[in-house]
Design an enzyme around this catalytic site. Sequence first.
Site, short mmCIF file in Angstrom:
data_model
loop_
_atom_site.label_atom_id
_atom_site.label_comp_id
_atom_site.label_asym_id
_atom_site.label_seq_id
_atom_site.Cartn_x
_atom_site.Cartn_y
_atom_site.Cartn_z
N HIS A 56 0.87 -1.18 0.00
CA HIS A 56 0.00 0.00 0.00
C HIS A 56 0.90 1.23 0.00
CE1 HIS A 56 -3.21 -2.74 1.88
NE2 HIS A 56 -3.49 -2.56 0.60
N GLU A 59 1.59 3.69 3.09
CA GLU A 59 1.98 3.15 4.40
C GLU A 59 3.50 3.21 4.49
OE1 GLU A 59 -2.03 0.42 4.48
OE2 GLU A 59 -0.10 -0.59 4.51
N HIS A 147 3.26 -3.35 6.78
CA HIS A 147 2.23 -2.34 6.49
C HIS A 147 2.09 -1.39 7.67
CE1 HIS A 147 -0.03 -4.35 3.03
NE2 HIS A 147 0.91 -5.22 3.35
N GLU A 211 1.42 -5.03 10.88
CA GLU A 211 0.89 -3.67 10.88
C GLU A 211 1.70 -2.87 11.89
OE1 GLU A 211 -1.30 -2.61 8.80
OE2 GLU A 211 -2.35 -4.41 8.08
ZN LIG Z 1 -1.58 -2.01 4.16
#
Ligand SMILES: [Zn+2]
Length: 332
Positions: A56, A59, A147, A211
């Site tokens: 992404h 990010e 991420h 994350e």
């Molecule tokens: Zn992501």
Amino acid sequence: MEQREILAFAGGDFSRLIPGFAASGVRPEVLAPGVLRLFATAARPAGSLLLSVGVHGDETAPIALLAEILTELAIDGHGLAVELLVVVANLPAIAAGKRFLHTDLNRLFPPEGKQAGDEGERARELCGLVEHFFGVARGRRLHLDLHSTIRPSLFPCFAIIPHEPAAPEARLLCAWMDHAELPALVFSQGGTRTFSAFSARACAAAAATLELGTREVLGHNRLAPLATVASALRRMLREGLLPPPTEARAQRFRAVREIVRRNRDFALNLPPDAPNFSTFSRGERIASDGMEHYFAQEDGERILFPNADVALGARAGVMIVPFTGAALVSRD
Ligand SMILES: [Zn+2]
């Protein structure tokens, strides 16, 4: 670390890193834009590790973190204990500061049929490179896809481990997460087409999506909250893949269902700024979707990635519950 070095890395430009690697005995090879293969210096590599960032494009903390770790690796002369593949995934989206340009790249592993736009072609390219990397690998295979979340989380860093019965060594992966002091692990449901699920399913890698913090402007990242994860990654590169199992520290959860938006008339029963891991009590309404309502089925049910603003048919949240089961990965 200088901002322009981070920006160069984020653009898939490894030219500042490569002389350092060559001098420290780590052989570098650029396989594709944003894809760097680094060969182990250890006589017996501990295994093969894929580290990916920028799936992404907005990010950014993991991009800055990996740029810093690789820069240190290039200059410290300690060598590399693992076969390493570095992927800066969605270069056009990173350049645009957007999650994606045409299609969410993290739903395209593997791409189905002819996927329109840059992301489908990139997914196809990455699938081929990753299958080859793990296909010739000896020993352990591991993929960490890094991420950041859109909104804050009650647990600022956490891992999502795809439920893929073919994936081995989930226990060891969880042990690494405990060493990295990640406060929460979430076991996802099967059948997703994320990058880490692809590595688990198609390449039998122990894989997870990490994350790490929330979205920030590239080059202005606060890496201090990621210090324990960073040092666990550094140890992995210098000393080998996975430490011995330790006492489980992270809170474990498992995904039980997704909230999918079917109607224009859709609302989540949460404040707009509610964090990830917000809790519902049994019987409490989670969402209203046209005439249909979702209710929490047990106490302590929590929501991840709540977003009422998604397109029709898309996921508006993932419901998770505490997980205390002994078997981390079902093999049935
Ligand atoms: Zn992501």
